[in-house]
Scaffold this motif. Structure first.
Motif, PDB file in Angstrom:
ATOM      1  N   GLU A  51       0.843  -1.283  -0.048  1.00  0.00           N
ATOM      2  CA  GLU A  51      -0.061   0.255  -0.191  1.00  0.00           C
ATOM      3  C   GLU A  51       0.966   1.225   0.079  1.00  0.00           C
ATOM      4  OE1 GLU A  51      -3.306   2.177   2.778  1.00  0.00           O
ATOM      5  OE2 GLU A  51      -2.850  -0.082   2.988  1.00  0.00           O
ATOM      6  N   VAL A  52       2.000   1.150   0.760  1.00  0.00           N
ATOM      7  CA  VAL A  52       2.849   2.433   0.746  1.00  0.00           C
ATOM      8  C   VAL A  52       3.617   2.666  -0.353  1.00  0.00           C
ATOM      9  CG1 VAL A  52       5.159   3.179   1.860  1.00  0.00           C
ATOM     10  CG2 VAL A  52       3.037   2.265   3.114  1.00  0.00           C
ATOM     11  N   LEU A  53       3.855   1.568  -1.339  1.00  0.00           N
ATOM     12  CA  LEU A  53       4.528   1.602  -2.442  1.00  0.00           C
ATOM     13  C   LEU A  53       3.561   2.139  -3.575  1.00  0.00           C
ATOM     14  CD1 LEU A  53       6.692  -1.664  -2.865  1.00  0.00           C
ATOM     15  CD2 LEU A  53       7.498   0.603  -2.261  1.00  0.00           C
ATOM     16  N   GLU A  54       2.426   1.881  -3.299  1.00  0.00           N
ATOM     17  CA  GLU A  54       1.389   2.437  -4.568  1.00  0.00           C
ATOM     18  C   GLU A  54       1.327   4.006  -4.304  1.00  0.00           C
ATOM     19  OE1 GLU A  54      -2.071   0.191  -3.839  1.00  0.00           O
ATOM     20  OE2 GLU A  54      -1.010  -1.768  -4.625  1.00  0.00           O
ATOM     21  N   ASN A  55       1.187   4.429  -2.880  1.00  0.00           N
ATOM     22  CA  ASN A  55       0.869   5.783  -2.733  1.00  0.00           C
ATOM     23  C   ASN A  55       1.939   6.695  -2.764  1.00  0.00           C
ATOM     24  OD1 ASN A  55      -1.692   5.408  -2.241  1.00  0.00           O
ATOM     25  ND2 ASN A  55      -1.471   4.741   0.159  1.00  0.00           N
ATOM     26  N   VAL A  56       3.099   6.093  -2.441  1.00  0.00           N
ATOM     27  CA  VAL A  56       4.716   6.906  -2.549  1.00  0.00           C
ATOM     28  C   VAL A  56       5.247   7.059  -3.714  1.00  0.00           C
ATOM     29  CG1 VAL A  56       6.893   7.009  -1.840  1.00  0.00           C
ATOM     30  CG2 VAL A  56       4.789   6.395  -0.111  1.00  0.00           C
ATOM     31  N   VAL A  59       5.011  10.543  -5.069  1.00  0.00           N
ATOM     32  CA  VAL A  59       5.891  11.261  -4.379  1.00  0.00           C
ATOM     33  C   VAL A  59       7.172  11.014  -4.608  1.00  0.00           C
ATOM     34  CG1 VAL A  59       6.831  11.894  -1.809  1.00  0.00           C
ATOM     35  CG2 VAL A  59       4.497  11.347  -2.531  1.00  0.00           C
ATOM     36  N   SER A  60       7.956   9.921  -5.125  1.00  0.00           N
ATOM     37  CA  SER A  60       9.126   9.462  -5.507  1.00  0.00           C
ATOM     38  C   SER A  60       9.478  10.220  -6.693  1.00  0.00           C
ATOM     39  CB  SER A  60       9.319   8.213  -5.496  1.00  0.00           C
ATOM     40  OG  SER A  60       8.668   7.497  -6.262  1.00  0.00           O
ATOM     41  N   ASP A  61       8.662  10.120  -7.817  1.00  0.00           N
ATOM     42  CA  ASP A  61       8.887  10.970  -9.101  1.00  0.00           C
ATOM     43  C   ASP A  61       8.820  12.247  -8.860  1.00  0.00           C
ATOM     44  OD1 ASP A  61       8.269   8.420 -10.157  1.00  0.00           O
ATOM     45  OD2 ASP A  61       6.211   8.774 -10.708  1.00  0.00           O
ATOM     46  N   LEU A  62       8.128  13.093  -8.046  1.00  0.00           N
ATOM     47  CA  LEU A  62       8.258  14.246  -7.785  1.00  0.00           C
ATOM     48  C   LEU A  62       9.592  14.767  -7.270  1.00  0.00           C
ATOM     49  CD1 LEU A  62       7.240  17.196  -7.617  1.00  0.00           C
ATOM     50  CD2 LEU A  62       6.204  16.733  -5.496  1.00  0.00           C
ATOM     51  N   ALA A  63      10.122  13.881  -6.224  1.00  0.00           N
ATOM     52  CA  ALA A  63      11.350  14.173  -5.357  1.00  0.00           C
ATOM     53  C   ALA A  63      12.433  14.006  -6.666  1.00  0.00           C
ATOM     54  CB  ALA A  63      11.523  13.181  -4.439  1.00  0.00           C
ATOM     55  N   LEU A  64      12.411  13.113  -7.547  1.00  0.00           N
ATOM     56  CA  LEU A  64      13.409  12.851  -8.543  1.00  0.00           C
ATOM     57  C   LEU A  64      13.269  13.956  -9.426  1.00  0.00           C
ATOM     58  CD1 LEU A  64      12.986   9.022  -9.332  1.00  0.00           C
ATOM     59  CD2 LEU A  64      15.021  10.241  -8.254  1.00  0.00           C
ATOM     60  N   ALA A  65      12.426  14.586  -9.685  1.00  0.00           N
ATOM     61  CA  ALA A  65      12.255  15.675 -10.716  1.00  0.00           C
ATOM     62  C   ALA A  65      12.887  16.840  -9.928  1.00  0.00           C
ATOM     63  CB  ALA A  65      10.781  15.994 -10.944  1.00  0.00           C
ATOM     64  N   LEU A  66      12.633  17.017  -8.839  1.00  0.00           N
ATOM     65  CA  LEU A  66      13.321  18.175  -7.907  1.00  0.00           C
ATOM     66  C   LEU A  66      14.852  18.092  -7.956  1.00  0.00           C
ATOM     67  CD1 LEU A  66      10.619  18.650  -5.175  1.00  0.00           C
ATOM     68  CD2 LEU A  66      11.054  20.201  -7.109  1.00  0.00           C
TER      69      LEU A  66
END
Length: 101
Positions: A51-56, A59-66
């Protein structure tokens, strides 16, 4: 437990344990790892991993973009001109290969 609450709890606990580790001259990353072990499936199993992997994922894509954006802000065009086109094309080829496989 809601996965977003679990993630928030993990972030807060990781930050606090990281600060505690810094006081003993141990890198904060060790505190983050210890927190992950304690809150993860090994000890308290605070959140469901799937469930965490689905929701995160977003967020991880946004962090990598930043991260990529901040790296791009540090690059200077004159340095690329000095390197030459062969190195730039070579680097792009290596990145493309690893991204696709």
């Amino acid at each position: 437990m809601n996965s977003m609450i679990g993630i928030g709890l993990a972030i807060i606990c990781g930050y606090l344990v990281g600060k505690l580790m810094s006081r003993f001259n141990i890198p904060s990353v060790a505190g983050y790892i210890i927190t992950g072990l304690i809150l993860g499936e090994s000890v308290f199993n605070v959140f469901d991993q799937q469930e965490v992997l689905e929701n995160v994922a977003s967020v991880s894509d946004l962090a990598l973009a930043l991260i990529a954006f901040s790296i791009g802000g540090e690059l200077l065009l004159k340095n690329f001109k000095k390197m030459g086109s062969k190195r730039i094309l070579n680097t792009n080829g290596v990145i493309s290969y690893h991204y696709n496989y």
